[in-house]
Scaffold this active site. Structure first.
Site, short mmCIF file in Angstrom:
data_model
loop_
_atom_site.label_atom_id
_atom_site.label_comp_id
_atom_site.label_asym_id
_atom_site.label_seq_id
_atom_site.Cartn_x
_atom_site.Cartn_y
_atom_site.Cartn_z
N ASP A 180 0.88 -1.17 0.00
CA ASP A 180 0.00 0.00 0.00
C ASP A 180 0.91 1.21 0.00
O ASP A 180 1.71 1.39 0.92
CB ASP A 180 -0.90 -0.01 1.24
CG ASP A 180 -1.87 1.16 1.29
OD1 ASP A 180 -1.69 2.14 0.53
OD2 ASP A 180 -2.82 1.11 2.11
N SER A 198 0.37 11.85 -15.74
CA SER A 198 -0.84 11.98 -16.56
C SER A 198 -0.73 13.23 -17.40
O SER A 198 -0.16 14.24 -16.96
CB SER A 198 -2.09 12.07 -15.67
OG SER A 198 -3.24 12.34 -16.46
N TYR A 229 -6.77 16.01 -9.04
CA TYR A 229 -6.00 15.01 -9.78
C TYR A 229 -4.90 15.67 -10.60
O TYR A 229 -3.74 15.24 -10.58
CB TYR A 229 -6.93 14.21 -10.68
CG TYR A 229 -6.26 13.10 -11.45
CD1 TYR A 229 -5.89 11.92 -10.81
CD2 TYR A 229 -5.99 13.22 -12.81
CE1 TYR A 229 -5.27 10.89 -11.50
CE2 TYR A 229 -5.36 12.20 -13.51
CZ TYR A 229 -5.00 11.04 -12.85
OH TYR A 229 -4.38 10.03 -13.54
N LYS A 262 -0.79 14.96 -9.95
CA LYS A 262 0.05 14.42 -11.02
C LYS A 262 1.05 15.47 -11.51
O LYS A 262 2.19 15.14 -11.85
CB LYS A 262 -0.82 13.92 -12.18
CG LYS A 262 -1.61 12.66 -11.86
CD LYS A 262 -0.70 11.47 -11.60
CE LYS A 262 -1.45 10.16 -11.48
NZ LYS A 262 -0.56 9.01 -11.28
#
Length: 267
Positions: free
Chosen positions: A50, A129, A142, A146
């Site tokens: 994890d 991304s 997000y 990224k």
């Protein structure tokens, strides 16, 4: 000697595609998952890890080194999506996303660097991304997580240069994976001022994933990067317009580029 590769989040989606591709190219691959028992039929071992748990990271890395005696490539692929109006996303969800997409990769990098320094060789690929190159509406958190990983890589590359360790980013566009199902979606609130634009944008984002590219294209791109002796700082993998959007951001005035995004999302 076959290179030993660790892929975080290697049990499904892009990570699984990369692992499967590299196995066919005779690499020794280890994937990870928070729940490895679900993937007993995997073509390569899936270790428990994890990225938000440093102890699990250190244990997985130690298992590989004890077994193989080396670790040549880390592919920091584990990540989580998140959508919603920034005003309405709970703070704990924002922090959780950064824990997975930013702090998690840092902790995995810290765990593998001592071994790579000992070998005086290694490659770290951070899967970011194309969304990390621009602030996208209702994907702002997000994009930020990224984008932060992209910049971190730029700094990290210079710090580890003297150890003969390479680091690079590979930024995918939209790929046909199960990422939409695993995202945190802020609920569309009945009385929210964002109800309609957020709801419409959410449908558009999901359609992009559903019609996304084949994840094997990402696997091929990562394989090619591994073969490069001195990789570039940034790589982008996606359809032409997704990659071209980054070029447009560089050359267009900010407000004009913003208008293009507003028109694209029909805001």
């Amino acid at each position: 000697m076959s290179k030993v590769v660790l892929i975080t989040g290697g049990s499904s989606g892009i990570g699984k595609s990369i692992g499967t591709y590299l196995i066919k190219k005779s690499f020794k691959v280890y994937g990870t998952s928070r729940n490895p028992d679900r993937y007993k039929e995997s073509l390569f071992p899936i270790l428990q890890l994890d990225v938000k748990d440093v102890t699990s990271i250190e244990k997985a890395v130690k298992t590989i080194i004890d077994t193989e005696g080396r670790l040549d490539v880390l592919i920091n692929n584990a990540g989580a999506g998140i959508t919603g109006p920034i005003e309405e996303i709970p703070e704990e969800e924002i922090r959780a996303n950064f824990d997975t997409n930013f702090f998690g990769p840092i902790n995995v990098i810290k765990a593998v660097l001592p071994q790579m320094r000992k070998q005086h060789s290694g490659l770290i690929i951070n899967v970011t991304s194309i969304a990390g190159y621009m602030g996208l509406p209702y994907r702002g958190i997000y994009s930020a997580s990224k984008g932060a990983l992209e910049l971190l890589t730029e700094a990290f590359r210079m710090e580890i240069k003297g150890f003969n360790i390479e680091m690079t980013n590979v930024a995918p566009g939209d790929f046909a994976t199960n990422i939409a199902a695993g995202r945190y979606h802020a609920p569309i609130l009945e009385n929210s001022p964002y109800k309609k634009p957020y709801g419409d944008t959410l449908k558009l984002m999901d359609s992009h994933v559903d019609s996304g590219s084949d994840p094997n294209l990402m696997a091929e791109a990562v394989y090619k990067v591994i073969l490069i002796k001195k990789p570039k700082v940034h790589y982008k993998v996606g359809v032409f317009m997704q990659k071209f959007s980054i070029i447009l951001k560089r050359i267009l005035p900010d407000r004009l580029y913003e208008k293009l995004l507003i028109n694209h999302y029909k805001l």
